[in-house]
Design an enzyme around this catalytic site. Structure first.
Site, PDB file in Angstrom:
ATOM      1  N   ASP B 129     -41.402  90.352  81.125  1.00 51.97           N
ATOM      2  CA  ASP B 129     -42.754  91.303  81.590  1.00 51.97           C
ATOM      3  C   ASP B 129     -43.404  91.999  80.610  1.00 51.97           C
ATOM      4  OD1 ASP B 129     -41.854  90.249  84.141  1.00 51.97           O
ATOM      5  OD2 ASP B 129     -40.389  92.056  84.803  1.00 51.97           O
ATOM      6  N   CYS B 130     -42.577  92.313  80.111  1.00 46.42           N
ATOM      7  CA  CYS B 130     -43.351  92.881  78.841  1.00 46.42           C
ATOM      8  C   CYS B 130     -44.197  92.428  77.737  1.00 46.42           C
ATOM      9  CB  CYS B 130     -42.641  93.888  78.624  1.00 46.42           C
ATOM     10  SG  CYS B 130     -40.936  93.218  77.590  1.00 46.42           S
ATOM     11  N   TYR B 131     -43.856  91.860  77.587  1.00 45.37           N
ATOM     12  CA  TYR B 131     -44.694  90.320  76.406  1.00 45.37           C
ATOM     13  C   TYR B 131     -44.823  89.110  77.573  1.00 45.37           C
ATOM     14  CZ  TYR B 131     -43.245  93.405  73.169  1.00 45.37           C
ATOM     15  OH  TYR B 131     -42.649  93.948  72.152  1.00 45.37           O
TER      16      TYR B 131
END
Lengths: 139, 389
Positions: B129-131
């Site tokens: 989700d963050c990368y």
């Protein structure tokens, strides 16, 4: 009796000449014992021949003259081995590979004695910088 | 009369320090004696330039938009370490290329980066989700990255066993080509010029010692892996055979491939020639005594590399004066010898470092942590079951 000598010569001959029976003339006209050490000869392609000539000085001299007249480049004491000395770091790894002792270190520099080289080509494998090559590889 | 680091550094800064290399010091001590020389000479430079496999580089690529958390990373098709944070990696010098094998490996990538060349970066990720990015393919060079520093966990061996091969088959090893039937010996050290042989008990070389590392001013980061100080020693304190090592660190942007080069050892793999120079302060006569060590008083064992199944494969005990002569006698037979370490490059580095110190451009650092004095080596005992119940 005239002394018999032995020389090692690298012959580089132009593409048009590959069909010339050079070795025949060297034996027949100049009374030389010839020993072919290495050859890269192809019809109509520039060829290389590492050859040992044994005979009288005069005959060897005249034979070399004959070869030159055919436009063949002759390099005395030549071998197919060539070293990129400019980039050599003189580590000594090739010396381990060289059984005939053609390679040694002198004053921190690598020295190559072509007369001793038997063209086993192990030094090419030994050089960690990949600076040793052979002209017979060129094609 | 003893000297302190402070006094020596003041002389260096003033451009008045007397600096010689570890080979020059031998004759000076012979001529003038320990006492007089210890007063006169301030620093002795030592150096080595040998293949050091346990080497590599940490780099941080910087983030892309959208960002990627790299888990499989390749530089010029040489795999680098995943398993760190998103865009950090470690390039191991001996990692072979995916297509090029040992002819182009990690060491080549490191040296291409130092040369400022563009290298092809390919990275893959499962995506988070963050990368969210799953794939990245770009060319990048050292100036576009964030950090790029060499961190070599085991360099600069204090001494190392020489190699011979008594089998009937030619061997291709990290000690070079070993001809069959004990026809040749290879050895790897700069001997009397080598840093750790000139400070056998680590009086001045410790964590934080400033060094010349491949052209940069780097540091000793820690003691090296397989650090061994509990070893057989000659009366002069010098270990016989493999002993201590150091871990070193330095900024790759300050390095030059004049002093660091990839190496390929047929049948073994990729390695890297690392140029290291260490200045040693002449603190007192005792230090000077260590610094005046000669090849003829440095011994090593010759190990038979055809027998790797036991530890009892020592063929002979030799000194480096004999090894460097090109020929040693083993059991009444002359055996030719050849080095793996470049003395030419080692001497060049000792000279460059000497000049830097003479010009006041290289100040010495006192180590902030001394290394263990009685370290032994562990080796793997192969067992089927875990000891934990």
């Amino acid at each position: 009796m005239t002394p018999i000598n032995k020389v090692k010569v690298m012959l580089i001959f132009p593409s048009m000449l590959a069909a010339e029976p050079i070795s025949y003339y060297l034996v027949k006209s100049y009374d030389l014992k010839i020993n072919i050490l290495k050859a890269y000869v192809n019809y109509n392609v520039e060829g290389r021949l590492l050859i040992e000539l044994e005979g009288t000085d005069a005959n060897i001299k005249n034979a070399l003259k004959y070869l030159k007249s055919l436009n063949i480049k002759t390099i005395k004491n030549g071998t197919g081995t060539y070293i990129d000395f400019d980039n050599c770091i003189a580590c000594g790894a090739c010396i381990a590979a060289c059984e005939p002792g053609a390679l040694k270190l002198e004053n921190d520099k690598l020295v190559f004695d072509g007369t001793k080289c038997l063209e086993c080509r192990l030094c090419e494998k030994a050089c960690p910088e990949r600076l040793i090559k052979n002209v017979f590889n060129q094609r | 009369m003893a000297k302190t680091y402070k006094e020596i550094n003041e002389k260096i800064a003033a451009g008045k320090a007397v600096v010689v290399d570890a080979e020059e010091i031998i004759d000076i001590v012979k001529k003038d004696g320990l006492k007089k020389t210890a007063e006169k000479v301030d620093v002795v430079t030592t150096a080595t330039f040998g293949p050091m496999c346990s080497s590599g580089a940490f780099v941080n690529f910087g983030h892309s938009t959208p960002p990627i958390r790299m888990s499989k990373i390749y530089l010029n098709d040489v795999e680098c370490c995943g398993g760190l944070a998103a865009v950090d990696t470690y390039i191991g010098a001996t990692q072979p290329g995916e297509k090029t094998g040992i002819e182009y490996g990690g060491a080549h990538v490191i040296c291409d980066l130092i040369d400022g060349k563009d290298v092809l970066l390919k990275a893959y990720s499962p995506g988070t989700d963050c990368y969210p990015r799953k794939e990245l393919r770009t060319y990048i060079n050292i100036n576009e990255m964030n950090e790029a520093y060499l961190y070599n966990p085991r360099n600069c061996y204090q001494n190392y066993g020489a190699a011979i091969n008594t089998s009937s088959k030619r061997l291709y090893t990290y000690m070079g080509i070993l001809q069959p039937n004990g026809q040749n010996i290879t050895y790897s050290t700069a001997g009397q010029l080598s840093p750790l042989l000139n400070d056998p008990y680590f009086r001045t070389i410790g964590m934080g010692t400033k060094i010349f590392l491949a052209g940069a001013q780097g540091y000793v980061a820690w003691y090296g892996t397989q650090f061994k100080t509990s070893v057989e020693r000659e009366p002069n304190g010098v270990p016989v055979g493999g002993a201590a090592t150091i871990a070193v660190v330095g900024n790759m942007r300050d390095m030059s491939t004049e002093y660091i080069k990839p190496a390929v050892y047929e049948g073994y793999g990729t390695s890297m020639f690392v140029g290291i120079g260490i200045p040693i302060p002449v603190l007192d006569e005792e230090m000077l005594k260590y610094l005046s060590v000669e090849d003829k008083d440095i011994y090593t064992y010759v190990y038979d590399y055809s027998d790797r199944s036991s530890e009892d494969n020592i063929i002979a005990r030799v000194n480096y004066a004999d090894l460097k002569s090109g020929c040693v006698e083993i059991n009444g037979r002359k055996v030719r010898t050849s080095p793996m370490t470049s003395m030419a490059k080692s001497r060049q580095i000792a000279a460059v470092l000497k000049e830097l110190i003479q010009k006041g451009e290289f100040i010495l650092n006192e180590p902030v942590m001394k290394f263990p004095q009685d370290n032994k080596l562990n080796s793997i005992t192969i067992r089927e079951k875990s000891k934990r119940k």
